[in-house]
Motif scaffolding. Structure first.
Motif, PDB file in Angstrom:
ATOM      1  N   MET A 175      -6.601  62.571   9.076  1.00 15.15           N
ATOM      2  CA  MET A 175      -6.674  61.375   8.236  1.00 15.15           C
ATOM      3  C   MET A 175      -8.116  61.130   7.793  1.00 15.15           C
ATOM      4  SD  MET A 175      -4.048  58.700  10.122  1.00 15.15           S
ATOM      5  CE  MET A 175      -4.301  57.463   8.833  1.00 15.15           C
ATOM      6  N   ARG A 176      -8.259  60.641   6.571  1.00 12.92           N
ATOM      7  CA  ARG A 176      -9.582  60.365   6.018  1.00 12.92           C
ATOM      8  C   ARG A 176     -10.165  59.100   6.641  1.00 12.92           C
ATOM      9  NH1 ARG A 176     -12.109  57.320   1.843  1.00 12.92           N
ATOM     10  NH2 ARG A 176     -10.196  56.099   1.547  1.00 12.92           N
ATOM     11  N   ALA A 177     -11.435  59.167   7.002  1.00 13.69           N
ATOM     12  CA  ALA A 177     -12.153  57.979   7.459  1.00 13.69           C
ATOM     13  C   ALA A 177     -12.720  57.259   6.237  1.00 13.69           C
ATOM     14  CB  ALA A 177     -13.276  58.370   8.411  1.00 13.69           C
ATOM     15  N   LYS A 178     -12.556  55.937   6.181  1.00  7.48           N
ATOM     16  CA  LYS A 178     -13.016  55.159   5.039  1.00  7.48           C
ATOM     17  C   LYS A 178     -14.496  54.817   5.181  1.00  7.48           C
ATOM     18  CE  LYS A 178      -8.491  53.002   4.342  1.00  7.48           C
ATOM     19  NZ  LYS A 178      -7.699  51.748   4.446  1.00  7.48           N
ATOM     20  N   PRO A 179     -15.227  54.716   4.089  1.00  6.70           N
ATOM     21  CA  PRO A 179     -16.618  54.247   4.166  1.00  6.70           C
ATOM     22  C   PRO A 179     -16.668  52.788   4.615  1.00  6.70           C
ATOM     23  CG  PRO A 179     -15.905  54.456   1.880  1.00  6.70           C
ATOM     24  CD  PRO A 179     -14.817  55.052   2.715  1.00  6.70           C
ATOM     25  N   ALA A 180     -17.830  52.394   5.130  1.00  2.00           N
ATOM     26  CA  ALA A 180     -17.973  51.053   5.704  1.00  2.00           C
ATOM     27  C   ALA A 180     -17.621  49.954   4.714  1.00  2.00           C
ATOM     28  CB  ALA A 180     -19.394  50.869   6.232  1.00  2.00           C
ATOM     29  N   GLU A 197     -13.533  55.770  11.464  1.00  2.00           N
ATOM     30  CA  GLU A 197     -13.704  57.090  12.061  1.00  2.00           C
ATOM     31  C   GLU A 197     -13.468  56.973  13.566  1.00  2.00           C
ATOM     32  OE1 GLU A 197     -17.070  60.606  12.545  1.00  2.00           O
ATOM     33  OE2 GLU A 197     -17.286  59.128  10.927  1.00  2.00           O
ATOM     34  N   SER A 198     -12.614  57.829  14.106  1.00  2.00           N
ATOM     35  CA  SER A 198     -12.152  57.606  15.473  1.00  2.00           C
ATOM     36  C   SER A 198     -11.613  58.883  16.097  1.00  2.00           C
ATOM     37  CB  SER A 198     -11.037  56.548  15.468  1.00  2.00           C
ATOM     38  OG  SER A 198      -9.994  56.928  14.583  1.00  2.00           O
ATOM     39  N   ASP A 211     -19.308  48.072  10.668  1.00  2.00           N
ATOM     40  CA  ASP A 211     -20.710  48.338  10.997  1.00  2.00           C
ATOM     41  C   ASP A 211     -20.912  48.896  12.402  1.00  2.00           C
ATOM     42  OD1 ASP A 211     -21.414  47.442   8.506  1.00  2.00           O
ATOM     43  OD2 ASP A 211     -22.068  45.453   9.160  1.00  2.00           O
ATOM     44  N   TRP A 212     -19.842  48.977  13.192  1.00  2.00           N
ATOM     45  CA  TRP A 212     -20.003  49.465  14.561  1.00  2.00           C
ATOM     46  C   TRP A 212     -20.402  50.936  14.541  1.00  2.00           C
ATOM     47  CZ3 TRP A 212     -18.530  45.939  18.555  1.00  2.00           C
ATOM     48  CH2 TRP A 212     -18.830  46.395  19.848  1.00  2.00           C
ATOM     49  N   PRO A 213     -21.466  51.314  15.245  1.00  2.00           N
ATOM     50  CA  PRO A 213     -21.942  52.708  15.188  1.00  2.00           C
ATOM     51  C   PRO A 213     -20.892  53.699  15.678  1.00  2.00           C
ATOM     52  CG  PRO A 213     -23.567  51.268  16.239  1.00  2.00           C
ATOM     53  CD  PRO A 213     -22.308  50.469  16.116  1.00  2.00           C
ATOM     54  N   THR A 214     -20.687  54.737  14.902  1.00  2.00           N
ATOM     55  CA  THR A 214     -19.727  55.771  15.283  1.00  2.00           C
ATOM     56  C   THR A 214     -20.100  56.390  16.621  1.00  2.00           C
ATOM     57  OG1 THR A 214     -19.384  56.247  12.942  1.00  2.00           O
ATOM     58  CG2 THR A 214     -18.641  57.912  14.505  1.00  2.00           C
ATOM     59  N   GLU A 215     -21.397  56.520  16.866  1.00  2.00           N
ATOM     60  CA  GLU A 215     -21.870  57.141  18.106  1.00  2.00           C
ATOM     61  C   GLU A 215     -21.539  56.317  19.343  1.00  2.00           C
ATOM     62  OE1 GLU A 215     -23.632  56.534  15.420  1.00  2.00           O
ATOM     63  OE2 GLU A 215     -24.005  58.547  14.601  1.00  2.00           O
ATOM     64  N   ASP A 216     -21.115  55.074  19.139  1.00  2.00           N
ATOM     65  CA  ASP A 216     -20.685  54.205  20.248  1.00  2.00           C
ATOM     66  C   ASP A 216     -19.242  53.776  20.036  1.00  2.00           C
ATOM     67  OD1 ASP A 216     -20.891  52.631  22.618  1.00  2.00           O
ATOM     68  OD2 ASP A 216     -21.320  50.851  21.391  1.00  2.00           O
ATOM     69  N   TYR A 217     -18.414  54.690  19.616  1.00  2.00           N
ATOM     70  CA  TYR A 217     -17.005  54.380  19.378  1.00  2.00           C
ATOM     71  C   TYR A 217     -16.336  53.822  20.631  1.00  2.00           C
ATOM     72  CZ  TYR A 217     -12.039  55.289  18.513  1.00  2.00           C
ATOM     73  OH  TYR A 217     -10.679  55.178  18.403  1.00  2.00           O
ATOM     74  N   ILE A 218     -16.673  54.349  21.806  1.00  2.00           N
ATOM     75  CA  ILE A 218     -16.049  53.848  23.027  1.00  2.00           C
ATOM     76  C   ILE A 218     -16.465  52.401  23.302  1.00  2.00           C
ATOM     77  CG2 ILE A 218     -15.791  56.141  24.040  1.00  2.00           C
ATOM     78  CD1 ILE A 218     -18.108  55.428  25.949  1.00  2.00           C
ATOM     79  N   GLY A 219     -17.641  52.006  22.819  1.00  2.00           N
ATOM     80  CA  GLY A 219     -18.047  50.608  22.931  1.00  2.00           C
ATOM     81  C   GLY A 219     -17.156  49.711  22.095  1.00  2.00           C
ATOM     82  N   LEU A 220     -16.748  50.205  20.922  1.00  2.00           N
ATOM     83  CA  LEU A 220     -15.836  49.449  20.067  1.00  2.00           C
ATOM     84  C   LEU A 220     -14.468  49.313  20.733  1.00  2.00           C
ATOM     85  CD1 LEU A 220     -14.976  48.084  17.465  1.00  2.00           C
ATOM     86  CD2 LEU A 220     -14.752  50.355  16.405  1.00  2.00           C
ATOM     87  N   GLU A 242     -19.048  35.547  13.969  1.00  2.00           N
ATOM     88  CA  GLU A 242     -19.777  36.811  14.085  1.00  2.00           C
ATOM     89  C   GLU A 242     -19.870  37.564  12.765  1.00  2.00           C
ATOM     90  OE1 GLU A 242     -18.806  39.210  17.543  1.00  2.00           O
ATOM     91  OE2 GLU A 242     -17.781  37.514  18.456  1.00  2.00           O
ATOM     92  N   GLY A 243     -19.728  36.863  11.663  1.00  2.00           N
ATOM     93  CA  GLY A 243     -19.936  37.493  10.366  1.00  2.00           C
ATOM     94  C   GLY A 243     -18.743  38.228   9.796  1.00  2.00           C
ATOM     95  N   GLY A 244     -17.595  38.124  10.435  1.00  2.00           N
ATOM     96  CA  GLY A 244     -16.391  38.735   9.895  1.00  2.00           C
ATOM     97  C   GLY A 244     -15.872  39.870  10.753  1.00  2.00           C
ATOM     98  N   PHE A 245     -14.569  39.837  11.013  1.00  2.00           N
ATOM     99  CA  PHE A 245     -13.958  40.853  11.861  1.00  2.00           C
ATOM    100  C   PHE A 245     -14.047  42.247  11.232  1.00  2.00           C
ATOM    101  CE2 PHE A 245     -10.390  43.310  13.530  1.00  2.00           C
ATOM    102  CZ  PHE A 245     -10.516  43.097  14.889  1.00  2.00           C
ATOM    103  N   ALA A 246     -13.659  42.344   9.978  1.00  2.00           N
ATOM    104  CA  ALA A 246     -13.683  43.647   9.309  1.00  2.00           C
ATOM    105  C   ALA A 246     -15.112  44.191   9.232  1.00  2.00           C
ATOM    106  CB  ALA A 246     -13.080  43.536   7.917  1.00  2.00           C
ATOM    107  N   ARG A 247     -16.058  43.328   8.935  1.00  2.27           N
ATOM    108  CA  ARG A 247     -17.458  43.758   8.861  1.00  2.27           C
ATOM    109  C   ARG A 247     -17.962  44.218  10.208  1.00  2.27           C
ATOM    110  NH1 ARG A 247     -20.574  46.288   5.933  1.00  2.27           N
ATOM    111  NH2 ARG A 247     -19.872  45.036   4.158  1.00  2.27           N
TER     112      ARG A 247
END
Length: 222
Positions: free
Chosen positions: A26-31, A164-165, A129-138, A120-125
Motif C-alpha cells: 500500500m502507498r504511504a501518503k505524504p504528510a 507509513e507503517s 508529523d510523527w517521525p517515521t523513525e519512531d513509529y513504535i512511539g506512535l 495538541e494542534g490537531g489529531f491528523a496533524r
C-alpha cells in the motif's frame, strides 16, 4: 541480519520477480495529505478495526453502511458526547456489532480525537508529523491514549489511513526471527525497539517505505 537486498532476492525467488513481491504494498501518503483527513474518517477507521477484532472481517464489511449510519457518520463531536440513550439504542441496533465494550471504545476514541484536536494542534496533524523513525512511539501513544488500539489494531488503522507503517503479521515476525531481530512476536514497546531499529536500517539501505519493506519480509516467508 541480512541486508534488505538479500531479503528482497529471497522474496523475488519465491514469487518470480521483484515487481510481483512489491505489487501489493500500500502507498504511504505524504504528510500534507494525511493532515488533511478529517476526524470522522480517523474515527471510522478506528471503529472498523475495533469491530473486526475477533470476528469475521466479511461480517463487518457487509454491515458497514449501516454502522456508518448508526454512528451518525462518525461525527467526532456527536460521538464523543454520546449519552446513555444513544448508547443503549446502539446496543439494540441490528445494523451494528452489538458489543458494549466496543461501542464504548469508539465513544472514548471520539473523545481522544477531540481532545487532541483542541489541545495538541490537531489529531491528523499529530499523526502526520510523527517521525517515521519512531513509529513504535506512535503505536505506544495510540495504545496509551486511545481505547482498544493496542496490538495490531492501531497499526492497521495507520496503514489503512496512509501513514507509513509496518504490521507484525505472522510472516513478518517469522522473517524477523530468522534474521535474529527478535525471538518471538514482540508484545511491548521495549521488545519492539529492535524491530524499529531493523526497519530503520533497511529503510536507510533501500530508500523504500516501511510498507514496502514489510511486504518484502512477508513475501520472503509466505
Amino acid at each position: 541480519m541480512r541486508s534488505f537486498d538479500e531479503i528482497l532476492a529471497i522474496a523475488a525467488a519465491r514469487k518470480g520477480s521483484t515487481d510481483a513481491v512489491l505489487a501489493g504494498a500500500m502507498r504511504a501518503k505524504p504528510a500534507a495529505e494525511l493532515a488533511a483527513i478529517p476526524g470522522d474518517r480517523w474515527l471510522a477507521t478506528m471503529a472498523r478495526g475495533i469491530f473486526q477484532a475477533g470476528i469475521s472481517w466479511t461480517v463487518v464489511e457487509a454491515k458497514w453502511p449501516g454502522i456508518e449510519e448508526a454512528f451518525a457518520g462518525f461525527d467526532v463531536g456527536r460521538v464523543s458526547m454520546m449519552d446513555d440513550a444513544w448508547f443503549d439504542a446502539l446496543l439494540a441496533d441490528t445494523r451494528v456489532i452489538r458489543s458494549g465494550p466496543k461501542i464504548a471504545a469508539i465513544r472514548d476514541n471520539a473523545a481522544f480525537i477531540r481532545r487532541v484536536d483542541e489541545t495538541e494542534g490537531g489529531f491528523a496533524r499529530r499523526i502526520a508529523d510523527w517521525p517515521t523513525e519512531d513509529y513504535i512511539g506512535l503505536l505506544d501513544w495510540l495504545t496509551k491514549n486511545g481505547s482498544r488500539l493496542g496490538g495490531n489494531t492501531g497499526a492497521y488503522m495507520l496503514r489503512w489511513m496512509g501513514k507509513e507503517s509496518f504490521i507484525l503479521s505472522q510472516d513478518v515476525v517469522a522473517r524477523l526471527v530468522a534474521e535474529g531481530v527478535v525471538d518471538a512476536a514482540p508484545k511491548s514497546k521495549k521488545a519492539l525497539q529492535p524491530v524499529q531499529a531493523a526497519f530503520n536500517q533497511w529503510r536507510a539501505e533501500s530508500g523504500r517505505s516501511f510498507n514496502e519493506i514489510g511486504r518484502v519480509l512477508a513475501q520472503s516467508i509466505g
